[in-house]
Write a protein that holds these residues in place. Structure first.
Motif, mmCIF file in Angstrom:
data_model
loop_
_atom_site.group_PDB
_atom_site.id
_atom_site.type_symbol
_atom_site.label_atom_id
_atom_site.label_comp_id
_atom_site.label_asym_id
_atom_site.label_seq_id
_atom_site.Cartn_x
_atom_site.Cartn_y
_atom_site.Cartn_z
ATOM 1 N N GLY A 22 0.851 -1.195 0.000
ATOM 2 C CA GLY A 22 0.000 0.000 0.000
ATOM 3 C C GLY A 22 0.885 1.242 0.000
ATOM 4 O O GLY A 22 1.999 1.232 -0.541
ATOM 5 N N MET A 23 0.404 2.316 0.615
ATOM 6 C CA MET A 23 1.173 3.566 0.592
ATOM 7 C C MET A 23 2.513 3.397 1.312
ATOM 8 O O MET A 23 3.564 3.777 0.788
ATOM 9 N N ALA A 24 2.483 2.842 2.520
ATOM 10 C CA ALA A 24 3.726 2.712 3.286
ATOM 11 C C ALA A 24 4.664 1.703 2.631
ATOM 12 O O ALA A 24 5.881 1.919 2.563
ATOM 13 N N GLU A 45 2.402 -8.715 -1.637
ATOM 14 C CA GLU A 45 1.102 -8.041 -1.501
ATOM 15 C C GLU A 45 -0.017 -9.051 -1.740
ATOM 16 O O GLU A 45 0.050 -9.842 -2.676
ATOM 17 N N LYS A 46 -1.064 -9.002 -0.921
ATOM 18 C CA LYS A 46 -2.129 -10.007 -1.084
ATOM 19 C C LYS A 46 -3.060 -9.692 -2.251
ATOM 20 O O LYS A 46 -3.775 -10.570 -2.725
ATOM 21 N N SER A 52 -4.138 -1.462 -4.698
ATOM 22 C CA SER A 52 -4.348 -2.128 -3.410
ATOM 23 C C SER A 52 -4.319 -1.121 -2.271
ATOM 24 O O SER A 52 -3.825 -0.005 -2.410
ATOM 25 N N ALA A 54 -5.815 1.142 1.155
ATOM 26 C CA ALA A 54 -6.871 2.124 1.417
ATOM 27 C C ALA A 54 -6.962 3.180 0.315
ATOM 28 O O ALA A 54 -7.982 3.832 0.171
ATOM 29 N N ALA A 61 -7.744 14.357 -1.791
ATOM 30 C CA ALA A 61 -6.859 15.281 -1.070
ATOM 31 C C ALA A 61 -5.703 14.510 -0.458
ATOM 32 O O ALA A 61 -5.859 13.346 -0.088
ATOM 33 N N ASN A 63 -3.703 14.591 2.801
ATOM 34 C CA ASN A 63 -4.061 15.213 4.084
ATOM 35 C C ASN A 63 -2.884 15.616 4.957
ATOM 36 O O ASN A 63 -3.095 16.111 6.065
ATOM 37 N N VAL A 161 0.327 -12.999 3.320
ATOM 38 C CA VAL A 161 1.283 -13.404 4.358
ATOM 39 C C VAL A 161 0.515 -13.726 5.627
ATOM 40 O O VAL A 161 -0.330 -12.939 6.073
ATOM 41 N N ALA A 199 1.068 -3.512 6.373
ATOM 42 C CA ALA A 199 -0.102 -4.247 5.872
ATOM 43 C C ALA A 199 -1.433 -3.572 6.201
ATOM 44 O O ALA A 199 -2.478 -4.224 6.270
ATOM 45 N N TYR A 220 -13.354 2.150 6.491
ATOM 46 C CA TYR A 220 -12.004 1.750 6.126
ATOM 47 C C TYR A 220 -12.083 0.568 5.166
ATOM 48 O O TYR A 220 -13.079 -0.139 5.130
ATOM 49 N N SER A 227 -3.696 -7.592 9.573
ATOM 50 C CA SER A 227 -2.405 -8.299 9.491
ATOM 51 C C SER A 227 -1.279 -7.435 10.045
ATOM 52 O O SER A 227 -0.314 -7.943 10.624
ATOM 53 N N SER A 374 -2.700 5.469 11.128
ATOM 54 C CA SER A 374 -2.298 6.567 10.239
ATOM 55 C C SER A 374 -3.321 7.674 10.141
ATOM 56 O O SER A 374 -3.040 8.724 9.594
ATOM 57 N N ASP A 412 -0.063 2.439 8.831
ATOM 58 C CA ASP A 412 -1.015 2.014 9.861
ATOM 59 C C ASP A 412 -0.374 1.096 10.894
ATOM 60 O O ASP A 412 -0.871 0.965 12.012
ATOM 61 N N SER A 422 -2.059 9.460 3.773
ATOM 62 C CA SER A 422 -1.407 8.750 2.655
ATOM 63 C C SER A 422 0.036 9.193 2.476
ATOM 64 O O SER A 422 0.951 8.361 2.365
HETATM 65 C C1 LIG Z 1 -11.966 5.904 3.044
HETATM 66 C C2 LIG Z 1 -10.609 6.491 3.269
HETATM 67 C C3 LIG Z 1 -10.362 7.796 2.964
HETATM 68 C C4 LIG Z 1 -9.112 8.336 3.161
HETATM 69 N N1 LIG Z 1 -8.914 9.614 2.771
HETATM 70 C C5 LIG Z 1 -7.683 10.112 2.773
HETATM 71 C C6 LIG Z 1 -7.449 11.388 2.179
HETATM 72 O O1 LIG Z 1 -8.376 12.054 1.703
HETATM 73 N N2 LIG Z 1 -6.176 11.842 2.160
HETATM 74 C C7 LIG Z 1 -5.126 11.141 2.665
HETATM 75 O O2 LIG Z 1 -3.994 11.608 2.590
HETATM 76 N N3 LIG Z 1 -5.328 9.922 3.254
HETATM 77 C C8 LIG Z 1 -6.567 9.395 3.299
HETATM 78 N N4 LIG Z 1 -6.787 8.160 3.840
HETATM 79 C C9 LIG Z 1 -5.715 7.492 4.599
HETATM 80 C C10 LIG Z 1 -4.728 6.683 3.749
HETATM 81 O O3 LIG Z 1 -5.421 5.955 2.814
HETATM 82 C C11 LIG Z 1 -3.920 5.781 4.702
HETATM 83 O O4 LIG Z 1 -3.311 6.611 5.661
HETATM 84 C C12 LIG Z 1 -2.820 4.981 4.001
HETATM 85 O O5 LIG Z 1 -3.331 4.258 2.915
HETATM 86 C C13 LIG Z 1 -2.150 4.014 4.998
HETATM 87 O O6 LIG Z 1 -1.095 3.368 4.341
HETATM 88 P P1 LIG Z 1 -0.672 1.851 4.677
HETATM 89 O O7 LIG Z 1 0.375 1.458 3.717
HETATM 90 O O8 LIG Z 1 -0.401 1.722 6.122
HETATM 91 O O9 LIG Z 1 -1.990 0.998 4.383
HETATM 92 P P2 LIG Z 1 -2.630 0.676 2.955
HETATM 93 O O10 LIG Z 1 -2.375 1.751 1.996
HETATM 94 O O11 LIG Z 1 -4.035 0.277 3.220
HETATM 95 O O12 LIG Z 1 -1.808 -0.602 2.456
HETATM 96 C C14 LIG Z 1 -1.815 -1.845 3.107
HETATM 97 C C15 LIG Z 1 -1.500 -2.917 2.072
HETATM 98 O O13 LIG Z 1 -1.215 -4.160 2.715
HETATM 99 C C16 LIG Z 1 -1.835 -5.212 1.975
HETATM 100 N N5 LIG Z 1 -2.010 -6.334 2.904
HETATM 101 C C17 LIG Z 1 -2.806 -6.369 3.993
HETATM 102 N N6 LIG Z 1 -2.656 -7.539 4.626
HETATM 103 C C18 LIG Z 1 -1.743 -8.265 3.934
HETATM 104 C C19 LIG Z 1 -1.179 -9.569 4.114
HETATM 105 N N7 LIG Z 1 -1.514 -10.335 5.137
HETATM 106 N N8 LIG Z 1 -0.285 -10.005 3.192
HETATM 107 C C20 LIG Z 1 0.073 -9.215 2.129
HETATM 108 N N9 LIG Z 1 -0.440 -7.974 1.915
HETATM 109 C C21 LIG Z 1 -1.327 -7.506 2.825
HETATM 110 C C22 LIG Z 1 -3.134 -4.587 1.499
HETATM 111 O O14 LIG Z 1 -3.696 -5.294 0.430
HETATM 112 C C23 LIG Z 1 -2.663 -3.182 1.117
HETATM 113 O O15 LIG Z 1 -2.194 -3.112 -0.194
HETATM 114 C C24 LIG Z 1 -8.049 7.561 3.695
HETATM 115 C C25 LIG Z 1 -8.302 6.235 4.012
HETATM 116 C C26 LIG Z 1 -9.561 5.688 3.800
HETATM 117 C C27 LIG Z 1 -9.804 4.250 4.093
#
Ligand SMILES: Cc1cc2nc3c(=O)[nH]c(=O)nc-3n(C[C@H](O)[C@H](O)[C@H](O)COP(=O)(O)OP(=O)(O)OC[C@H]3O[C@@H](n4cnc5c(N)ncnc54)[C@H](O)[C@@H]3O)c2cc1C
Length: 614
Positions: A22-24, A45-46, A52, A54, A61, A63, A161, A199, A220, A227, A374, A412, A422
């Motif tokens: 994902g983003m991170a 990535e799953k 993939s 959020a 935007a 944020n 995973v 994840a 969400y 995970s 996050s 997250d 993000s």
């Molecule tokens: C509805 C909504 C609106 C939002 N609006 C904004 C906004 O307007 N502006 C902004 O800046 N941010 C926004 N955000 C927040 C932003 O999306 C999150 O802060 C960011 O995506 C978190 O990054 P991450 O990598 O931790 O998680 P994610 O980006 O969710 O990535 C997690 C990844 O891990 C993968 N994964 C999960 N479990 C497993 C596993 N067991 N094995 C392999 N892969 C796995 C998932 O498929 C996914 O690709 C919003 C979020 C949501 C849900």
């Protein structure tokens, strides 16, 4: 045994393994390559990193952007903002570290092709609010994923995973991970010197407002299946602030976000009788939390609190007043585009319910709780801070390394750092990637060793639900209820019901107490026994089965932490009815937990909050 026989075991070796693209995860992959030119960097990535996480659907935007080039905000300002919103409790070292680097991340996004709106008069990025900038973000995720794809030695899509692997020569050190391909069922053993967990957060651990035909509709991402928490918890990593679940005020039924409406369109809320209500609850809230109610901006949870109290007083529904703003054609366009770019479902719900916000003020609601690190909340793993900024008590190794050696996290996954969103999550991925490269370089030729016995045992455990189904299915003549297994959907609904009724979900107005939590923990322990007897019809259901395992463990962490913190710190997110007030004397601290997977016991402790920024 036939099912096991056909399955291939695939071994993948790497220096750095990024779990979750994902983003991170994309940030971690990108930056690991930058500092580790010759290292083998693998991202698993799953789903498919192209769409993939959020941000899969796009965003309207970004944020988290300081705007330091125009002297709009400084990193210290963001720390103050996040600290205030979280009622005093954030890891200021980690937050500052993200804030000082986040602008460079956003500039990269623009360089890679993300259209960022500009203010026609100033030429600066168009602000939605003090921290938010507006984007044409339908393709946000593919743009970010392209950078990660080009940086990675290899991206493995469609692999879920399930467990981390520990070093057999040093049990406190991570050595890799295992999982399975959700399309062909192959078993994967990843061996790696460093692992970065990214994840995502956790939805669907509390019963959602949308049930039945709307079950997959949550705020969400429904595939955010905890995970990020379960993997480190099982490996013995310390977790923090897991009680700090979030509840969102959203447009009813579609969970459409309200940020652009409040900040950019300047719409506002009123009760069913057209009255402003927030100020009415000021004195009552002050009784509970003291001066926090007088801070600016008012903390998110306290605004929820006023909403909830007004509804409980019988003056709901609360509505967003859109009719005035939508008379302006520009604002009307922005209002619709805001959903079309990231939450199309809300536009569809309005269309299906005959709601045109130009003529009807739409209803708002408060969501079921979610767990993540996050957004405006900060659950997650307890991580070491930056060498130049973290107090010594927050430093035991490399930046963003958890309390398990070689195990890093971002987005997250990492606790104590709210309001990353993000851009901040990608930035934290970059920070973790750079630190992981340093860790790998310092390891030199030392190579963590995975135990064949450990991964072979896990292979049997992981695929067992398929076998349970194959055998147990014969005992069913009609329907789906079996004497020998439970299906993932049944387990999920049982989990959501327990969390909802005992740990402070929607049906109890987010309220719980010690007896409820005690019973909740008993019911969770029974559920944990039963999820060892899941049945999976196919690989898709096998994935659901392992997502459920992860959700159950994260839920147990949430319940343990909620029990431990005997105060109501964030009214509007949840209430401890037996300790209804904020208690800064005893609880101006972080809560930490550690799970022992051998005994199944949790240990909880407090950790100090250091205020580094004035
Ligand atoms: C509805 C909504 C609106 C939002 N609006 C904004 C906004 O307007 N502006 C902004 O800046 N941010 C926004 N955000 C927040 C932003 O999306 C999150 O802060 C960011 O995506 C978190 O990054 P991450 O990598 O931790 O998680 P994610 O980006 O969710 O990535 C997690 C990844 O891990 C993968 N994964 C999960 N479990 C497993 C596993 N067991 N094995 C392999 N892969 C796995 C998932 O498929 C996914 O690709 C919003 C979020 C949501 C849900």
């Amino acid at each position: 045994m036939g099912l096991f026989g056909r399955r291939r075991t695939v071994f993948v070796d790497s220096d750095i393994l990024v779990i979750g693209g994902g983003m991170a995860g994309c940030g971690a992959t990108y930056e690991s390559r930058y500092w580790g030119r010759d290292l083998k960097v693998v991202c698993v990535e799953k789903a498919n990193i192209e769409r993939s996480g959020a941000v899969a659907q796009g965003l309207y935007a970004i944020n988290c952007y300081m705007g330091m080039q125009w002297d709009e905000n400084q990193p210290e300002d963001h720390v103050r903002y996040a600290r205030n919103d979280l009622m005093g409790l954030v890891r200021e070292d980690l937050g500052y570290d993200i804030a000082r680097h986040v602008d460079s991340t956003v500039h990269k996004f623009e360089e890679w092709g993300l259209p960022i709106m500009r203010d026609p008069e100033t030429g600066r990025y168009q602000r939605e609010g003090k921290w938010q900038i507006m984007i044409h973000g339908e393709s946000y995720k593919p743009i970010v994923a392209e950078a990660a794809r080009k940086a990675a030695t290899e991206v493995y899509n469609r692999i879920m995973v399930t467990h981390l692997l520990m070093d057999k020569t040093k049990p406190d050190r991570v050595a890799g991970a295992v999982g399975f391909n959700v399309r062909n069922g192959n078993f994967y053993v990843f061996r790696s010197k460093a692992v970065i967990v990214s994840a995502g957060g956790a939805s669907h651990i509390f019963k959602p407002r949308a049930v039945g035909e709307g079950m997959g509709r949550t705020w969400y991402a429904p595939w955010s299946s905890a995970s990020a928490y379960a993997l480190p918890i099982l490996a013995g990593a310390k977790m923090t602030q897991m009680e700090n679940r979030i509840v969102l005020t959203r447009f009813k039924d579609g969970y459409g976000p309200v940020g652009a409406y409040f900040l950019h369109l300047k719409t506002y809320t009123e009760n069913a009788y057209g009255e402003e209500y927030e100020s009415k609850w000021h004195d009552h809230t002050k009784e509970l939390v003291g001066d926090y109610i007088d801070r600016h901006p008012v903390p998110t949870c306290l605004r929820n609190h006023a909403f909830l109290e007004e509804v409980k007083a019988g003056r709901g529904p609360i509505r967003m007043v859109t009719k005035e703003a939508f008379q302006d054609p520009h604002k009307e366009t922005v209002g619709w585009e805001n959903f079309l770019g990231m939450t199309i479902g809300q536009a569809v719900v309005w269309a299906s319910q005959n709601i045109d916000p130009k003529h009807t003020d739409p209803e708002l609601t408060t969501s079921e709780p979610y767990v993540m690190g996050s957004h405006a909340t900060c659950s997650g793993a307890w991580a070491s801070g930056p060498a130049d900024y973290a107090p010594s008590e927050y430093q035991w190794g490399y930046n963003r390394m958890m309390t398990v050696e070689g195990l890093f996290g971002a987005g997250d996954t990492i606790g104590g750092t709210a309001h990353k969103f993000s851009s901040g999550s990608f930035t934290e991925g970059r920070i973790a990637g750079k630190a992981a490269v340093n860790y790998v370089n310092d390891l030199g030729n030392e190579q963590p060793q995975v135990s064949e016995a450990e991964y072979e045992d896990l292979r049997k455990v992981i695929f067992q639900p398929l076998e349970n189904y194959r055998v147990g299915r014969n005992e069913i003549v009609a329907g789906t209820v079996s004497p020998s297994y439970i299906l993932p959907i049944n387990g999920l609904q049982r989990l959501e019901k327990i969390m909802d009724e005992y740990v402070g979900g929607i049906s109890s107005h987010y309220t719980t107490n010690e007896p409820l939590l005690t019973r909740g923990l008993e019911l969770l322990s029974m559920l944990k026994e039963d999820v060892n007897h899941l049945g999976a019809e196919d690989l898709h259901q096998l994935q659901r089965a392992w997502e459920l395992h992860h959700r159950v463990l994260a839920s147990e962490a949430v319940t343990q932490h909620t029990m431990f913190r005997t105060e109501t710190r964030w009214p509007g997110y949840y209430y401890r009815a037996d300790h209804p007030k904020l208690d800064d004397t005893d609880w101006h601290c972080f809560t930490l937990s550690r799970y022992d997977r051998e005994s199944g016991k949790w240990e909880l402790e407090k950790a100090p909050v250091y205020h580094i920024v004035d």
